[in-house]
Design a protein around this motif. Structure first.
Motif, PDB file in Angstrom:
ATOM      1  N   ASP A 368      63.535  36.606  11.519  1.00 29.52           N
ATOM      2  CA  ASP A 368      64.762  36.397  12.300  1.00 29.52           C
ATOM      3  C   ASP A 368      65.954  37.125  11.673  1.00 29.52           C
ATOM      4  O   ASP A 368      66.763  37.734  12.371  1.00 29.52           O
ATOM      5  CB  ASP A 368      65.060  34.889  12.407  1.00 29.52           C
ATOM      6  N   VAL A 369      66.065  37.061  10.343  1.00 31.64           N
ATOM      7  CA  VAL A 369      67.164  37.756   9.643  1.00 31.64           C
ATOM      8  C   VAL A 369      67.058  39.261   9.849  1.00 31.64           C
ATOM      9  O   VAL A 369      68.048  39.960  10.097  1.00 31.64           O
ATOM     10  CB  VAL A 369      67.153  37.393   8.144  1.00 31.64           C
ATOM     11  N   ARG A 370      65.813  39.793   9.759  1.00 31.97           N
ATOM     12  CA  ARG A 370      65.621  41.233   9.936  1.00 31.97           C
ATOM     13  C   ARG A 370      66.008  41.668  11.348  1.00 31.97           C
ATOM     14  O   ARG A 370      66.666  42.691  11.536  1.00 31.97           O
ATOM     15  CB  ARG A 370      64.168  41.602   9.646  1.00 31.97           C
ATOM     16  N   ARG A 371      65.584  40.905  12.353  1.00 34.18           N
ATOM     17  CA  ARG A 371      65.917  41.257  13.728  1.00 34.18           C
ATOM     18  C   ARG A 371      67.418  41.200  13.972  1.00 34.18           C
ATOM     19  O   ARG A 371      67.984  42.066  14.660  1.00 34.18           O
ATOM     20  CB  ARG A 371      65.193  40.316  14.688  1.00 34.18           C
ATOM     21  N   ARG A 372      68.054  40.178  13.435  1.00 35.96           N
ATOM     22  CA  ARG A 372      69.509  40.070  13.626  1.00 35.96           C
ATOM     23  C   ARG A 372      70.234  41.235  12.960  1.00 35.96           C
ATOM     24  O   ARG A 372      71.164  41.814  13.530  1.00 35.96           O
ATOM     25  CB  ARG A 372      70.000  38.747  13.065  1.00 35.96           C
ATOM     26  N   THR A 373      69.809  41.588  11.741  1.00 39.38           N
ATOM     27  CA  THR A 373      70.422  42.728  11.039  1.00 39.38           C
ATOM     28  C   THR A 373      70.216  44.026  11.825  1.00 39.38           C
ATOM     29  O   THR A 373      71.128  44.847  11.967  1.00 39.38           O
ATOM     30  CB  THR A 373      69.826  42.872   9.634  1.00 39.38           C
ATOM     31  N   ALA A 374      69.004  44.245  12.361  1.00 34.06           N
ATOM     32  CA  ALA A 374      68.730  45.457  13.136  1.00 34.06           C
ATOM     33  C   ALA A 374      69.559  45.497  14.408  1.00 34.06           C
ATOM     34  O   ALA A 374      70.066  46.557  14.819  1.00 34.06           O
ATOM     35  CB  ALA A 374      67.241  45.538  13.466  1.00 34.06           C
ATOM     36  N   ALA A 375      69.722  44.320  15.070  1.00 32.66           N
ATOM     37  CA  ALA A 375      70.528  44.271  16.296  1.00 32.66           C
ATOM     38  C   ALA A 375      71.989  44.601  16.013  1.00 32.66           C
ATOM     39  O   ALA A 375      72.645  45.334  16.763  1.00 32.66           O
ATOM     40  CB  ALA A 375      70.403  42.896  16.949  1.00 32.66           C
ATOM     41  N   GLU A 376      72.521  44.042  14.919  1.00 31.95           N
ATOM     42  CA  GLU A 376      73.909  44.337  14.553  1.00 31.95           C
ATOM     43  C   GLU A 376      74.075  45.823  14.235  1.00 31.95           C
ATOM     44  O   GLU A 376      75.068  46.447  14.622  1.00 31.95           O
ATOM     45  CB  GLU A 376      74.325  43.486  13.358  1.00 31.95           C
ATOM     46  N   SER A 377      73.095  46.399  13.511  1.00 25.83           N
ATOM     47  CA  SER A 377      73.166  47.821  13.171  1.00 25.83           C
ATOM     48  C   SER A 377      73.099  48.686  14.427  1.00 25.83           C
ATOM     49  O   SER A 377      73.853  49.662  14.569  1.00 25.83           O
ATOM     50  CB  SER A 377      72.033  48.183  12.227  1.00 25.83           C
ATOM     51  N   ALA A 378      72.205  48.324  15.382  1.00 27.15           N
ATOM     52  CA  ALA A 378      72.095  49.102  16.616  1.00 27.15           C
ATOM     53  C   ALA A 378      73.375  48.999  17.436  1.00 27.15           C
ATOM     54  O   ALA A 378      73.830  49.977  18.047  1.00 27.15           O
ATOM     55  CB  ALA A 378      70.906  48.611  17.436  1.00 27.15           C
ATOM     56  N   LEU A 379      73.987  47.802  17.451  1.00 24.55           N
ATOM     57  CA  LEU A 379      75.241  47.631  18.189  1.00 24.55           C
ATOM     58  C   LEU A 379      76.348  48.490  17.592  1.00 24.55           C
ATOM     59  O   LEU A 379      77.111  49.151  18.314  1.00 24.55           O
ATOM     60  CB  LEU A 379      75.641  46.151  18.187  1.00 24.55           C
ATOM     61  N   ARG A 380      76.444  48.490  16.256  1.00 19.67           N
ATOM     62  CA  ARG A 380      77.478  49.315  15.604  1.00 19.67           C
ATOM     63  C   ARG A 380      77.228  50.804  15.850  1.00 19.67           C
ATOM     64  O   ARG A 380      78.161  51.569  16.085  1.00 19.67           O
ATOM     65  CB  ARG A 380      77.501  49.020  14.107  1.00 19.67           C
ATOM     66  N   GLU A 381      75.954  51.222  15.799  1.00 16.72           N
ATOM     67  CA  GLU A 381      75.638  52.629  16.035  1.00 16.72           C
ATOM     68  C   GLU A 381      75.953  53.022  17.477  1.00 16.72           C
ATOM     69  O   GLU A 381      76.466  54.106  17.746  1.00 16.72           O
ATOM     70  CB  GLU A 381      74.162  52.891  15.727  1.00 16.72           C
ATOM     71  N   SER A 382      75.644  52.111  18.415  1.00 13.99           N
ATOM     72  CA  SER A 382      75.959  52.388  19.816  1.00 13.99           C
ATOM     73  C   SER A 382      77.463  52.524  20.027  1.00 13.99           C
ATOM     74  O   SER A 382      77.922  53.435  20.727  1.00 13.99           O
ATOM     75  CB  SER A 382      75.401  51.268  20.695  1.00 13.99           C
ATOM     76  N   GLN A 383      78.245  51.641  19.380  1.00 11.26           N
ATOM     77  CA  GLN A 383      79.696  51.732  19.489  1.00 11.26           C
ATOM     78  C   GLN A 383      80.206  53.030  18.870  1.00 11.26           C
ATOM     79  O   GLN A 383      81.112  53.693  19.408  1.00 11.26           O
ATOM     80  CB  GLN A 383      80.343  50.521  18.799  1.00 11.26           C
TER      81      GLN A 383
END
Length: 893
Positions: A368-383
């Motif tokens: 769960d921690v890994r998925r949340r970290t990856a989602a936050e990273s993808a969101l920042r990269e998309s922005q």
């Protein structure tokens, strides 16, 4: 009881209990250590990720700065002359988009002989008299630059405010000269070390300078002309990166590994220490990372570490929870072993099961921690990608709410470059797009938008936009509607692109096509003029030759016949001058430069000038007598005088006025030539002048700046070459031309020509013909029978025995039969075999043969190309008997 305690089961139970306690304690310590190591690795990975993101942003920012400098370099590659305003217009949007740029500079490469002209241009562009090339003296003060073969002065700088001291500073003596030479040699982007700036002397401020060399193609080869520079204040550049993409975790220390001086290696520091900059050793005492940035020949190291307290904030209770869980399980097991010794195996099995459940739970938590970290990273990269794309678009992206006012809810940063208004101005309603649209295009844009909305299709329109700086720009706008679930229009969103350059290119293309058509017309007229002049020259040769021969045969008492023949010769010479003008127009002319009395030449034009001016104009001539001669072609000077007098007459219009023509001798100084449109490089001294002044309407500065451009005219169609031709004639005579005009004050043209030295004029004047007789033999080859016959008659008058050939092949046949002729008189233009081919055939038969080539065209490099054989001369048609005599005598020695 004691027997029971000491039984094997008792010892086995105690050993099992001790083993469970020891194993549980060891397992809890091991899990605590593993959890701590895992957290440390996660913290280090997070720090590395943040450092990678920040390093990428820094590299992109400096890449954008390099792109801006490369674009500024293109301004000087394309344009041969770049004014201060052109430079300002090119750098203003760059400065707005690139914070931390202290200044954009143009550094010209100036040779020693061009220094005075460059200093004069620098003073004129910046309206500061006496602006000179400078350098720092031993006391650190600006002083005049010493004499050297080449200079690198700062010739343009934007913004000027705060950078005035840098104008004219010679970088040949500056701390960046090695970097400049590296950029010149490698033609690559170069970044200097941190150096003191000349405009910041005494302030303790340093800057880093971006450099690109500029080469322009001149005459088919690339020539180095200078550098474009960007002066960076690195703290502002890195602070801009922090502002645009803030990271509250990282502290940053930037070091220049290419800098040998340790005290100058630190370029930038951002951290909790404020102005106190730690050393590299102090910075690395805690968890830290390092990134390498190679840019412009420099090696920068970017060191990162987390802010104080951040690592502690990242620590969790998971290790203690895991250890405590194991200890709890161990205690339960021990209690169960103590209470239920007989159920040891069952308890052990339950411990194993519980341990497996805990591990599965731990795995799920970690996933769960890994998925949340990856989602936050993808969101920042998309922005980040969205922001980067918005910034890179060549225009402005917008979104407006479809309401009464079309309220702006989003606008990209490109709005400032396009309109001069910031995104906040649009979002807060201080500026609206419809206020910037050109009034003549506003209704058309509105109609196009309404039609697109009504038909549920995308809208596309081209229109003009008035930017805040007053410039008019062409924009291509594309927009579409955004509808809700009920199919109701909610927003209008789209993109507006600056297409001013394309529109300008279309206009320039039309103008170029028009010039090509005009050039084709001129080429056709030139061919016609050249053909007519060539045939007319042959007729004039026969007329002049027969008139000269007739004068030889009449008695001395026949004064009237002598006078009539002289008038025929004078008229023929004037007609020959007309032929030379026609040949010059056709690009095949040959102008006769000889000592000329300017006053006598203008006085001879008096009747023609009087009939050329308007009957409402008053023409006065004030011609100085006994002027020194000038070396000039009379036909060209007459053309200048006629063009300027006719222009003056037309400027008077129907109101009438005065046209004054005067000549004289004057002393011209450097100030006189500084304002000349031609001849600004001439040296002060005595000059003969021709001045034409009128009392007409005069010209505005805009018109005055264009009057010498080909095809520019304020008259009716087809009158655009007179002044451009006059300017070329002045330059060809090594003279100068000054123009003074203002609205309501008339116009004055003054032509300055250098006088002929007295000794030179006397030597040419004393070169008179002497009686000459010979018994030589001559062969005349010419396809024009009258020219051939009169040339033979003139040669016979000198005693020559002549023979004639009607074309080149016949002449070669006669020479092959008898190659003993003393001289060959050869026409240049003949059918089948022309003069050059005939000359080569003659030299094959006899290499030392004397050949006199005659033609109405300019000889060009004919004599140079055929200089390797026997004696070769050139005689221009039409010619008199005396000219033929001199040419033959010079040829025969």
């Amino acid at each position: 009881m004691s027997a029971t305690l000491r039984s094997p089961a008792f010892f086995s139970h105690r050993l099992a209990l001790c083993a469970v306690l020891i194993a549980g304690l060891g397992l809890s310590l091991l899990l605590l250590r593993q959890a701590r190591n895992s957290e440390q690795a996660r913290i280090a990975a997070e720090l590395s990720r943040r450092a990678d993101v920040h390093h990428t942003l820094v590299r992109e920012v400096f890449s954008q700065y390099d792109d801006a400098l490369f674009g500024l370099r293109s301004l000087f590659v394309v344009n041969s002359t770049v004014s201060r305003d052109d430079f300002a217009r090119a750098t203003d949007p760059l400065a707005a988009r690139h914070p931390g740029v202290r200044a954009f500079e143009w550094v010209a490469a100036v040779a020693r002989e061009n220094r005075p002209a460059s200093e004069t241009a620098l003073s004129r562009d910046y309206a500061r008299n006496g602006l000179r090339f400078t350098e720092l003296d031993s006391a650190g003060q600006l002083a005049a630059a010493a004499d050297r073969p080449e200079y690198y002065p700062i010739a343009c700088i934007e913004p000027l405010a705060g950078n005035e001291r840098a104008l004219g500073y010679d970088l040949k003596t500056g701390p960046t000269v090695s970097s400049l030479e590296l950029a010149r040699q490698n033609r690559a982007f170069v970044l200097t070390r941190s150096v003191p700036l000349v405009q910041e002397v005494g302030s303790g401020k340093f800057g880093v300078i971006m450099i690109r060399s500029v080469y322009r193609e001149i005459g088919g080869t690339e020539k180095f002309i200078g550098f474009v520079q960007g002066v960076l204040h690195l703290p502002e550049v890195f602070a801009a990166v922090e502002t645009r993409h803030p990271d509250p975790v990282l502290e940053e220390l930037v070091l220049d590994s290419s800098e040998p001086d340790p005290a100058r290696q630190v370029l930038y520091y951002h951290g909790a220490g404020g102005t106190s900059v730690p050393s590299e050793t102090e910075f690395r005492r805690t968890l830290s990372g390092e990134q390498l940035l190679s840019i412009g020949g420099r090696e920068w190291r970017l060191l990162y570490r987390p802010r104080a307290g951040w690592m502690h904030e990242q620590l969790t209770d998971v290790p203690w929870t895991r250890a405590g869980s194991v200890l709890l399980v161990t205690g339960l097991l021990a209690g169960l072993l103590h209470a239920f010794g007989r159920r040891t195996q069952l308890v052990a099995r339950e411990v194993v099961e519980r341990t497996a459940d805990l591990r599965a739970t731990q795995a799920r938590l970690e996933e769960d921690v890994r998925r949340r970290t990856a989602a936050e990273s993808a969101l920042r990269e998309s922005q980040r990608q969205l922001d980067s794309l918005m910034h890179s678009l060549p225009g402005v992206v917008y979104r407006c709410r479809y309401d009464k006012h079309l309220s702006v809810v989003f606008v990209s940063e490109g709005a400032f470059a396009l309109t001069g208004a910031t995104p906040e101005d649009f979002l807060q309603g201080r500026v609206h797009f419809r206020e910037l649209i050109h009034p003549a295009d506003l209704e058309r844009v509105r109609a196009s938008t309404r039609e697109a909305i009504a038909s549920r299709r995308d809208m596309e329109a081209e229109y003009r936009l008035n930017a805040r700086d007053g410039r008019e720009k062409w924009v291509l706008s594309r927009a579409r509607g955004v509808y809700d679930a009920n199919d109701k229009l909610q927003f209008l969103e789209g993109l507006a692109i600056d297409i001013t350059a394309q529109k300008k290119a279309e206009i320039e293309g039309i103008a170029l096509e028009r010039k090509l058509l005009e050039g084709q017309k001129l080429e056709s007229l030139g061919l016609l003029a050249g053909g007519v002049a060539h045939d007319f020259n042959n007729l004039l040769t026969a007329i002049l030759g027969n008139a000269g021969l007739a004068r030889l045969s009449i008695p001395a008492s026949a004064v009237s016949a002598e006078t009539a023949l002289r008038q025929i010769e004078i008229a023929s010479q004037r007609a020959a001058e007309l032929c030379r003008q026609m040949l010059a127009y056709a690009g095949k002319g040959r102008f006769v430069v000889e000592p000329t009395d300017l006053s006598l030449l203008i006085d001879g034009l008096r009747p023609l000038l009087k009939i050329s001016v308007s009957h409402r104009a008053t023409l006065t001539l004030d011609l100085a007598s006994r002027l020194p001669a000038v070396m000039a072609d009379g036909t060209q000077l007459r053309q200048i005088a006629m063009n300027l007098v006719i222009n003056a007459s037309e400027s008077l219009g129907d109101h009438g006025g005065e046209i004054a023509v005067s000549t004289g001798l004057m002393r011209a100084d450097a100030a006189t030539f500084a304002t000349a449109v031609a001849g600004s490089e001439l040296s002060p001294g005595e000059y003969i002048y021709l001045e034409i002044r009128d009392t007409g309407h005069g010209m505005t500065p805009d018109v005055l700046a264009k009057i010498f451009d080909p095809f520019f005219t304020t008259k009716f169609t087809g009158r655009g070459l007179g002044l451009a031709a006059a300017l070329g004639i002045v330059r060809g005579h090594g003279g100068a031309l000054r123009v003074e005009s203002a609205p309501g004050r008339g116009t004055k043209f003054r032509l300055l020509l250098p006088p002929v030295p007295v000794a030179s004029a006397q030597s040419q004047a004393s070169n008179s013909a002497t009686p000459w007789r010979t018994t030589a033999r001559a062969l005349i080859i010419d396809d024009d029978e009258p020219v051939r016959e009169v040339t033979a008659a003139m040669l016979q008058s000198f005693g020559f025995k002549t023979k004639e050939a009607p074309h080149g092949r016949a002449g070669l046949a006669l020479f092959r039969e008898d190659p003993s002729y003393d001289v060959i008189v050869l026409d240049l233009l003949m059918p089948e075999l022309d003069g050059e081919a005939t000359l080569l055939g003659l030299r094959e038969l006899r290499s030392d043969v004397c050949v006199l080539i005659m033609s109405g065209y300019h000889e060009g490099d004919l004599l140079k190309r055929h200089a390797g054989g026997g004696p070769l001369g050139y005689l221009h048609k039409p010619f008199k008997r005396g000219a033929l005599e001199r040419a033959i005598r010079d040829l025969l020695g």
